[in-house]
Design an enzyme around this catalytic site. Structure first.
Site, short mmCIF file in Angstrom:
data_model
loop_
_atom_site.label_atom_id
_atom_site.label_comp_id
_atom_site.label_asym_id
_atom_site.label_seq_id
_atom_site.Cartn_x
_atom_site.Cartn_y
_atom_site.Cartn_z
N CYS A 193 52.18 -6.45 -21.99
CA CYS A 193 52.28 -6.26 -23.44
C CYS A 193 51.72 -7.45 -24.21
O CYS A 193 52.08 -8.59 -23.95
CB CYS A 193 53.75 -6.07 -23.79
SG CYS A 193 54.02 -5.75 -25.55
N HIS A 220 43.54 -18.41 -12.84
CA HIS A 220 43.20 -17.70 -14.08
C HIS A 220 43.71 -16.26 -14.09
O HIS A 220 43.17 -15.42 -14.80
CB HIS A 220 41.68 -17.75 -14.31
CG HIS A 220 41.17 -19.14 -14.62
ND1 HIS A 220 39.84 -19.45 -14.76
CD2 HIS A 220 41.84 -20.30 -14.84
CE1 HIS A 220 39.70 -20.75 -15.04
NE2 HIS A 220 40.90 -21.29 -15.08
P1 OAD Z 1 30.59 -20.81 -13.90
O1 OAD Z 1 29.90 -19.54 -14.25
O2 OAD Z 1 30.80 -21.81 -14.99
O3 OAD Z 1 29.80 -21.57 -12.74
C1 OAD Z 1 29.37 -20.91 -11.60
C2 OAD Z 1 28.87 -21.94 -10.62
O4 OAD Z 1 28.56 -21.28 -9.39
C3 OAD Z 1 27.60 -22.69 -11.07
O5 OAD Z 1 27.77 -24.07 -10.84
C4 OAD Z 1 26.52 -22.11 -10.14
O6 OAD Z 1 25.50 -23.06 -9.84
C5 OAD Z 1 27.32 -21.76 -8.91
N1 OAD Z 1 26.76 -20.70 -8.07
C6 OAD Z 1 25.99 -19.65 -8.43
N2 OAD Z 1 25.69 -18.87 -7.38
C7 OAD Z 1 26.29 -19.43 -6.30
C8 OAD Z 1 26.37 -19.09 -4.92
N3 OAD Z 1 25.77 -18.00 -4.44
N4 OAD Z 1 27.09 -19.89 -4.09
C9 OAD Z 1 27.71 -21.00 -4.57
N5 OAD Z 1 27.68 -21.37 -5.87
C10 OAD Z 1 26.98 -20.60 -6.74
O7 OAD Z 1 31.96 -20.39 -13.19
P2 OAD Z 1 33.34 -21.18 -13.05
O8 OAD Z 1 33.11 -22.63 -12.83
O9 OAD Z 1 34.15 -20.44 -12.08
O10 OAD Z 1 37.50 -18.72 -17.26
O11 OAD Z 1 33.91 -20.96 -14.51
C11 OAD Z 1 35.21 -21.31 -14.78
C12 OAD Z 1 35.83 -20.42 -15.81
O12 OAD Z 1 34.98 -20.30 -16.95
C13 OAD Z 1 36.05 -18.98 -15.40
O13 OAD Z 1 37.17 -18.80 -14.58
C14 OAD Z 1 36.22 -18.31 -16.73
C15 OAD Z 1 35.08 -18.94 -17.48
O14 OAD Z 1 35.18 -18.99 -18.86
C16 OAD Z 1 38.30 -17.85 -17.90
O15 OAD Z 1 37.96 -16.71 -18.09
C17 OAD Z 1 39.61 -18.44 -18.31
ZN ZN Z 2 55.44 -3.97 -25.17
#
Ligand code: OAD
Ligand code: ZN
Length: 253
Positions: A132, A124
Site C-alpha cells: 500500500c 533495493h
Molecule cells: P548502473 O547501471 O549504474 O551500472 C552498471 C554497471 O555495470 C556499469 O559500471 C557497467 O560498466 C557495468 N556492466 C555492464 N555490463 C556488464 C557486464 N556484462 N558484466 C559486468 N559489468 C557490467 O547499475 P548499478 O550500479 O547497479 O537503484 O546502479 C545502482 C542503482 O542505481 C540501481 O539499483 C537503481 C539505480 O538507480 C534504484 O532503483 C534504487
Molecule cells: Zn492500503
C-alpha cells in the site's frame, strides 16, 4: 567472444577465492545485463530514456500511477522471461563449494535466486511484491499477471499499490542494510560485480572492506571509482565471461 583479462589476473583472482574464508559478493545491474536486463546508466541505460523521478519515486507514482505501473509491468514481464547467464551458475557453484557465500545485490530482478543462489540480501527490494502506498498495514500482494489487469493496482483499502522496491529518496530495508554492513566489516574477501559504484550505500561496502585491509575483486568492463584503489584486483570484462573462467581455474573444469 568478449575479451578476457590476462590469464595471470584470472589465476590471481582464483587463488584469492580458493584461500579466502568468508567471501562476500556484491552485484549491481551489470550482473544482469548479459541476461537481457538493461542497466540504469551507460549508453543503453534506463536513465537515458526515462527520468528516474518520474518512474522510481513516490511523487511519480502519485502523479502518474498508470505510467509507472505500465513500466513495472514491462520490467516484471522481461525479468520473468529472462534466464540467468553462465556467470550466475558460476556464482552458485562457488557458493556450493565454499558453503558460506552471502550475496548482496542492488538488483530487483530475482535472477540470482532463479539460478539457485541462496542467501541473497536485496538492498533495493524486489519485484516480487507490492504494498500500500499509504502504508495502511494490509498485507502486500504478489506481483502476478492478475495484479496488472486494471492499472493502477489497488490495495484492499482503496489506495494505490507501490512495488516493494526502494524508490528514490527512500530508506533501504533496515535489516538488509545492517547485515550488508556487518558482512563488509567481517569478510575476508569481497567480489564486486557490475556496479557503477555511484549509488550509496551499496558503493560504500567495498570501501569498508578495503579499510579493514580486505582485498576486493572487481568485475566490470568499464573503469569505476573502485578500479584503481589499492587492494582492488580489477578484472576488465563481463560477468558472463569472467566468472566461468574463474570457476574453471578454481575447480579445474
Ligand atoms: P548502473 O547501471 O549504474 O551500472 C552498471 C554497471 O555495470 C556499469 O559500471 C557497467 O560498466 C557495468 N556492466 C555492464 N555490463 C556488464 C557486464 N556484462 N558484466 C559486468 N559489468 C557490467 O547499475 P548499478 O550500479 O547497479 O537503484 O546502479 C545502482 C542503482 O542505481 C540501481 O539499483 C537503481 C539505480 O538507480 C534504484 O532503483 C534504487
Ligand atoms: Zn492500503
Amino acid at each position: 567472444m568478449p575479451e578476457l583479462p590476462s590469464s595471470s589476473l584470472i589465476t590471481e583472482a582464483s587463488d584469492m577465492i580458493k584461500t579466502s574464508g568468508l567471501m562476500v559478493v556484491s552485484t549491481g545491474a551489470g550482473m544482469s545485463s548479459e541476461s537481457g536486463v538493461r542497466t540504469f546508466r551507460g549508453e543503453e541505460g534506463f536513465w537515458r530514456e526515462y527520468r528516474a523521478e518520474d518512474l522510481a519515486s513516490i511523487e511519480g507514482i502519485r502523479k502518474n500511477p498508470e505510467l509507472v505501473w505500465e513500466w513495472y509491468r514491462e520490467r516484471l514481464k522481461a525479468c520473468q522471461e529472462l534466464e540467468p547467464h553462465a556467470g550466475y551458475y558460476s556464482l552458485e557453484r562457488i557458493q556450493n563449494e565454499k558453503e558460506i557465500l552471502p550475496l548482496i545485490t542492488q538488483n530487483v530482478d530475482g535472477l540470482h535466486q532463479k539460478a539457485g543462489i541462496m542467501d541473497v540480501i536485496e538492498l533495493h527490494g524486489s519485484l516480487r511484491t507490492a504494498s500500500c502506498l499509504d502504508s495502511c498495514g494490509a498485507p502486500g500482494k504478489r506481483m502476478t499477471e492478475e495484479l496488472f489487469e486494471i492499472l493502477p493496482p489497488r490495495c484492499s483499502c482503496g489506495s494505490i499499490l507501490r512495488p516493494d522496491v526502494v524508490l528514490f529518496g527512500e530508506q533501504l530495508p533496515e535489516q538488509a542494510l545492517r547485515r550488508a554492513f556487518r558482512l563488509a566489516e567481517s569478510c575476508d574477501l569481497m567480489m564486486v560485480i557490475g556496479t557503477s559504484m555511484v549509488v550509496y550505500p551499496a558503493s560504500s561496502l567495498p570501501l569498508i572492506a578495503l579499510r579493514k585491509g580486505v582485498k576486493v575483486i572487481e568485475i566490470n568492463p568499464e573503469e569505476t571509482p573502485l578500479s584503481s584503489l589499492d587492494g582492488v584486483l580489477s578484472l576488465h570484462g563481463t560477468a558472463g565471461s569472467i566468472l566461468p573462467e574463474i570457476v574453471k581455474v578454481v575447480y579445474g573444469e
